[in-house]
Write a protein that holds these residues in place. Structure first.
Motif, PDB file in Angstrom:
ATOM      1  N   LYS A  98      18.757  12.220  34.749  1.00  0.00           N
ATOM      2  CA  LYS A  98      17.858  12.283  33.613  1.00  0.00           C
ATOM      3  C   LYS A  98      17.396  13.344  32.920  1.00  0.00           C
ATOM      4  O   LYS A  98      17.358  14.279  33.621  1.00  0.00           O
ATOM      5  CB  LYS A  98      16.607  11.371  33.822  1.00  0.00           C
ATOM      6  N   LEU A  99      17.255  13.576  31.711  1.00  0.00           N
ATOM      7  CA  LEU A  99      16.728  14.737  30.982  1.00  0.00           C
ATOM      8  C   LEU A  99      15.301  14.884  30.816  1.00  0.00           C
ATOM      9  O   LEU A  99      14.502  13.851  30.536  1.00  0.00           O
ATOM     10  CB  LEU A  99      17.401  14.732  29.376  1.00  0.00           C
ATOM     11  N   ILE A 100      14.590  15.894  31.179  1.00  0.00           N
ATOM     12  CA  ILE A 100      13.234  16.106  31.099  1.00  0.00           C
ATOM     13  C   ILE A 100      13.064  17.347  30.102  1.00  0.00           C
ATOM     14  O   ILE A 100      13.748  18.318  30.188  1.00  0.00           O
ATOM     15  CB  ILE A 100      12.687  16.607  32.430  1.00  0.00           C
ATOM     16  N   PHE A 101      12.176  17.059  29.305  1.00  0.00           N
ATOM     17  CA  PHE A 101      12.085  18.259  28.178  1.00  0.00           C
ATOM     18  C   PHE A 101      10.865  18.951  28.253  1.00  0.00           C
ATOM     19  O   PHE A 101       9.613  18.459  28.862  1.00  0.00           O
ATOM     20  CB  PHE A 101      12.138  17.363  26.659  1.00  0.00           C
ATOM     21  N   GLY A 102      10.881  19.977  27.932  1.00  0.00           N
ATOM     22  CA  GLY A 102       9.628  20.913  27.654  1.00  0.00           C
ATOM     23  C   GLY A 102       8.943  20.377  26.563  1.00  0.00           C
ATOM     24  O   GLY A 102       9.251  19.507  25.604  1.00  0.00           O
ATOM     25  N   GLN A 103       7.813  20.901  26.316  1.00  0.00           N
ATOM     26  CA  GLN A 103       6.721  20.371  25.334  1.00  0.00           C
ATOM     27  C   GLN A 103       7.104  21.147  23.879  1.00  0.00           C
ATOM     28  O   GLN A 103       6.542  20.470  22.876  1.00  0.00           O
ATOM     29  CB  GLN A 103       5.448  20.812  25.832  1.00  0.00           C
ATOM     30  N   GLY A 104       8.154  21.741  23.789  1.00  0.00           N
ATOM     31  CA  GLY A 104       8.686  22.273  22.658  1.00  0.00           C
ATOM     32  C   GLY A 104       7.899  23.465  21.956  1.00  0.00           C
ATOM     33  O   GLY A 104       6.754  23.706  22.584  1.00  0.00           O
ATOM     34  N   THR A 105       8.522  24.350  21.402  1.00  0.00           N
ATOM     35  CA  THR A 105       8.101  25.575  20.657  1.00  0.00           C
ATOM     36  C   THR A 105       8.367  25.275  19.174  1.00  0.00           C
ATOM     37  O   THR A 105       9.335  24.973  18.657  1.00  0.00           O
ATOM     38  CB  THR A 105       8.916  26.627  21.074  1.00  0.00           C
ATOM     39  N   GLU A 106       7.240  25.374  18.480  1.00  0.00           N
ATOM     40  CA  GLU A 106       7.276  25.209  17.064  1.00  0.00           C
ATOM     41  C   GLU A 106       7.509  26.550  16.409  1.00  0.00           C
ATOM     42  O   GLU A 106       6.698  27.666  16.507  1.00  0.00           O
ATOM     43  CB  GLU A 106       5.856  24.845  16.476  1.00  0.00           C
ATOM     44  N   LEU A 107       8.439  26.695  15.831  1.00  0.00           N
ATOM     45  CA  LEU A 107       9.231  28.177  14.971  1.00  0.00           C
ATOM     46  C   LEU A 107       8.835  28.076  13.783  1.00  0.00           C
ATOM     47  O   LEU A 107       9.067  26.904  12.896  1.00  0.00           O
ATOM     48  CB  LEU A 107      10.464  28.180  15.269  1.00  0.00           C
ATOM     49  N   SER A 108       7.969  28.902  13.344  1.00  0.00           N
ATOM     50  CA  SER A 108       7.730  29.147  11.670  1.00  0.00           C
ATOM     51  C   SER A 108       8.239  30.357  11.368  1.00  0.00           C
ATOM     52  O   SER A 108       8.186  31.347  11.790  1.00  0.00           O
ATOM     53  CB  SER A 108       5.779  29.317  11.560  1.00  0.00           C
ATOM     54  N   VAL A 109       9.033  30.216  10.292  1.00  0.00           N
ATOM     55  CA  VAL A 109       9.870  31.462   9.667  1.00  0.00           C
ATOM     56  C   VAL A 109       9.134  31.701   8.309  1.00  0.00           C
ATOM     57  O   VAL A 109       9.346  30.636   7.406  1.00  0.00           O
ATOM     58  CB  VAL A 109      11.443  31.096   9.575  1.00  0.00           C
ATOM     59  N   LYS A 110       8.734  32.762   8.091  1.00  0.00           N
ATOM     60  CA  LYS A 110       8.007  33.208   6.803  1.00  0.00           C
ATOM     61  C   LYS A 110       8.987  34.022   5.882  1.00  0.00           C
ATOM     62  O   LYS A 110       9.751  34.839   6.438  1.00  0.00           O
ATOM     63  CB  LYS A 110       6.903  34.223   7.212  1.00  0.00           C
ATOM     64  N   PRO A 111       9.019  33.711   4.583  1.00  0.00           N
ATOM     65  CA  PRO A 111       9.844  34.520   3.882  1.00  0.00           C
ATOM     66  C   PRO A 111       9.592  35.886   3.784  1.00  0.00           C
ATOM     67  O   PRO A 111       8.400  36.279   4.053  1.00  0.00           O
ATOM     68  CB  PRO A 111       9.747  33.719   2.498  1.00  0.00           C
TER      69      PRO A 111
END
Lengths: 112, 115
Positions: free
Chosen positions: A99-112
């Motif tokens: 089974k696959l266990i996921f991390g909680q996720g990283t929100e990437l914000s790219v600013k112009p």
């Protein structure tokens, strides 16, 4: 611990490189994955690495694996505004039926 | 291929009602997973099936949750009775254990709101 861990947020400027880090728990995991989730959508597989590899490159994406430290990273070169999303790392736990266990996720914000 | 198909996309219901979420895996895939995503707990594996048989349901929160896979092309996740804390996005995913890397393909999810 039992969790796959990631930092929650990363902000970069367009054109810079982004590095998203992850620590996993199962030293016997054969595959480690990076998934991308855009708003309102499901998770989309970006890339993966087999545990006997140290590095994998796929166009702008570079995955580095340090098995000793159970550390995985995803580098995005020349980050674009379209790369803004949540990035999840996942480990496949072969000793738990794969089974696959996921991390909680990283929100990437790219600013112009 | 159409990918993993989930229905409905959105479900709003009242506390105490029964909710049924549906999933059609990718044709030829023999493993199916149900995940729940919330802000507080992230992405949690609820249950998964291999060849239509439940393998690990240790992530199912409590007896109010049940999942079935009557055949290789259909699965349901049922919540009865539903509670506000069940509000989340529920994802179905499928893969083939015959492939060496067993990449997981996700559906678009069902956004469940229990009032």
């Amino acid at each position: 611990g039992e969790d796959v861990e990631q930092s929650l947020f990363l902000s970069v400027r367009e054109g810079d490189s982004s590095v998203i880090n992850c620590t996993y728990t199962d030293s016997s995991s054969t595959y480690l994955y990076w998934y991308k989730q855009e708003p309102g959508a499901g998770l989309q597989l970006l890339t993966y690495i087999f545990s006997n590899m140290d590095m994998k490159q796929d166009q702008r994406l570079t995955v580095l694996l340090n098995k000793k430290d159970k550390h995985l990273s995803l580098r995005i070169a020349d980050t674009q505004t379209g790369d803004s999303a949540i990035y999840f790392c996942a480990e496949r736990r072969d000793n738990q039926g794969g089974k696959l266990i996921f991390g909680q996720g990283t929100e990437l914000s790219v600013k112009p | 291929d159409a990918g993993v198909i989930q229905s409905p996309r959105h479900e709003v219901t009242e506390m105490g009602q029964e909710v049924t979420l549906r999933c059609k895996p990718i044709s030829g895939h023999n493993s199916l997973f149900w995940y729940r995503q919330t802000m507080m707990r992230g992405l949690e594996l609820l249950i998964y099936f291999n060849n239509n048989v439940p393998i690990d349901d240790s992530g199912m929160p409590e007896d109010r949750f049940s999942a079935k896979m009557p055949n290789a092309s259909f699965s349901t996740l049922k919540i009865q009775p539903s509670e506000p804390r069940d509000s989340a996005v529920y994802f179905c995913a499928s893969t083939s254990t015959a492939t060496f890397d067993e990449k997981l393909f996700f559906g678009s999810g069902t956004q469940l709101s229990v009032l």
